[in-house]
Scaffold this motif. Structure first.
Motif, mmCIF file in Angstrom:
data_model
loop_
_atom_site.group_PDB
_atom_site.id
_atom_site.type_symbol
_atom_site.label_atom_id
_atom_site.label_comp_id
_atom_site.label_asym_id
_atom_site.label_seq_id
_atom_site.Cartn_x
_atom_site.Cartn_y
_atom_site.Cartn_z
ATOM 1 N N TRP A 6 0.900 -1.371 0.114
ATOM 2 C CA TRP A 6 -0.014 0.041 0.074
ATOM 3 C C TRP A 6 0.859 1.351 0.162
ATOM 4 O O TRP A 6 0.703 2.122 -0.765
ATOM 5 C CB TRP A 6 -0.796 -0.172 1.143
ATOM 6 C CG TRP A 6 -1.783 0.984 1.388
ATOM 7 C CD1 TRP A 6 -2.059 2.304 0.751
ATOM 8 C CD2 TRP A 6 -3.027 1.184 2.382
ATOM 9 N NE1 TRP A 6 -2.964 3.132 1.150
ATOM 10 C CE2 TRP A 6 -3.527 2.399 2.326
ATOM 11 C CE3 TRP A 6 -3.144 0.352 3.506
ATOM 12 C CZ2 TRP A 6 -4.568 2.995 3.071
ATOM 13 C CZ3 TRP A 6 -4.486 0.611 4.433
ATOM 14 C CH2 TRP A 6 -4.946 1.891 4.169
ATOM 15 N N HIS A 7 1.591 1.237 0.911
ATOM 16 C CA HIS A 7 2.517 2.588 0.936
ATOM 17 C C HIS A 7 3.761 2.628 0.317
ATOM 18 O O HIS A 7 4.057 3.890 0.122
ATOM 19 C CB HIS A 7 2.911 2.883 2.636
ATOM 20 C CG HIS A 7 1.832 2.913 3.744
ATOM 21 N ND1 HIS A 7 1.022 4.200 3.498
ATOM 22 C CD2 HIS A 7 1.288 2.097 4.501
ATOM 23 C CE1 HIS A 7 -0.013 3.923 4.239
ATOM 24 N NE2 HIS A 7 0.273 2.810 5.128
ATOM 25 N N SER A 45 -0.287 3.443 -3.042
ATOM 26 C CA SER A 45 -0.489 4.923 -2.835
ATOM 27 C C SER A 45 0.456 5.336 -1.924
ATOM 28 O O SER A 45 0.176 5.783 -0.691
ATOM 29 C CB SER A 45 -2.226 5.031 -2.037
ATOM 30 O OG SER A 45 -2.468 6.274 -1.785
ATOM 31 N N ASP A 90 -11.935 9.039 4.003
ATOM 32 C CA ASP A 90 -11.050 9.290 2.649
ATOM 33 C C ASP A 90 -11.703 8.217 1.714
ATOM 34 O O ASP A 90 -11.308 7.071 1.345
ATOM 35 C CB ASP A 90 -9.719 8.700 3.114
ATOM 36 C CG ASP A 90 -8.622 9.089 1.788
ATOM 37 O OD1 ASP A 90 -9.142 9.525 0.858
ATOM 38 O OD2 ASP A 90 -7.531 9.092 2.211
ATOM 39 N N GLU A 96 -8.951 6.305 -0.639
ATOM 40 C CA GLU A 96 -8.156 5.124 0.050
ATOM 41 C C GLU A 96 -9.205 4.237 0.667
ATOM 42 O O GLU A 96 -8.543 3.286 1.365
ATOM 43 C CB GLU A 96 -7.186 5.586 0.991
ATOM 44 C CG GLU A 96 -5.844 6.266 0.047
ATOM 45 C CD GLU A 96 -4.600 6.389 0.793
ATOM 46 O OE1 GLU A 96 -4.853 6.218 2.172
ATOM 47 O OE2 GLU A 96 -3.614 6.695 0.236
ATOM 48 N N LEU A 100 -8.547 0.436 -0.189
ATOM 49 C CA LEU A 100 -7.265 -0.082 0.285
ATOM 50 C C LEU A 100 -7.438 -0.196 1.985
ATOM 51 O O LEU A 100 -7.143 -1.426 2.582
ATOM 52 C CB LEU A 100 -6.258 0.995 0.306
ATOM 53 C CG LEU A 100 -5.947 1.247 -1.163
ATOM 54 C CD1 LEU A 100 -4.775 2.599 -1.072
ATOM 55 C CD2 LEU A 100 -5.385 0.090 -1.819
#
Length: 126
Positions: A24-25, A29, A83, A86, A89
């Motif tokens: 993810w990080h 995103s 959000d 996201e 996610l």
């Protein structure tokens, strides 16, 4: 639920969460204004503390490992509600965290009983 099923749930959720946070990080995103490695390090380090005991099947580590999962659970719920970008996610994060949480609870309980480690209530306390 069997001890084996609880262990599989734990491993799927815990190791899955560790991999998901990195994916993810780092790739899906990454934060546009921070060093690309800062958030992955911040989010993976806490998961590394109980990892050895989880992989070895230590019921005590499974029990306290739940405390490590709580920030991920709260993070996912917060992003789901705030959000839109996201949200998907965060849903994956929530599912993996929930799997790990349920798996660790059951594994600690079932394996602890198998090993005779259960905490018994005293007659005085009810």
């Amino acid at each position: 639920m069997t001890t084996f099923a609880a262990r599989l749930l734990t491993l799927l959720g815990f190791v899955g969460l560790l991999c998901w946070v990195l994916l993810w990080h780092l790739w899906l995103s990454p934060h546009p204004d921070l060093n690309p490695w800062l958030l992955p390090v911040i989010w993976t380090v806490p998961l590394l503390f109980p990892l050895k005991g989880i992989l070895q099947g230590n019921p005590y580590t499974h029990a306290w490992g739940n405390f490590v999962l709580m920030p991920y659970f709260l993070h996912a719920l917060t992003l789901i509600t705030t959000d839109e970008g996201e949200r998907a996610l965060a849903v994956v994060e929530l599912v993996l965290t929930t799997l790990a949480f349920v798996g660790t609870i059951y594994y600690a309980r079932l394996r602890g009983r198998e090993l005779g480690l259960s905490i018994r209530k005293s007659k005085e306390n009810g």
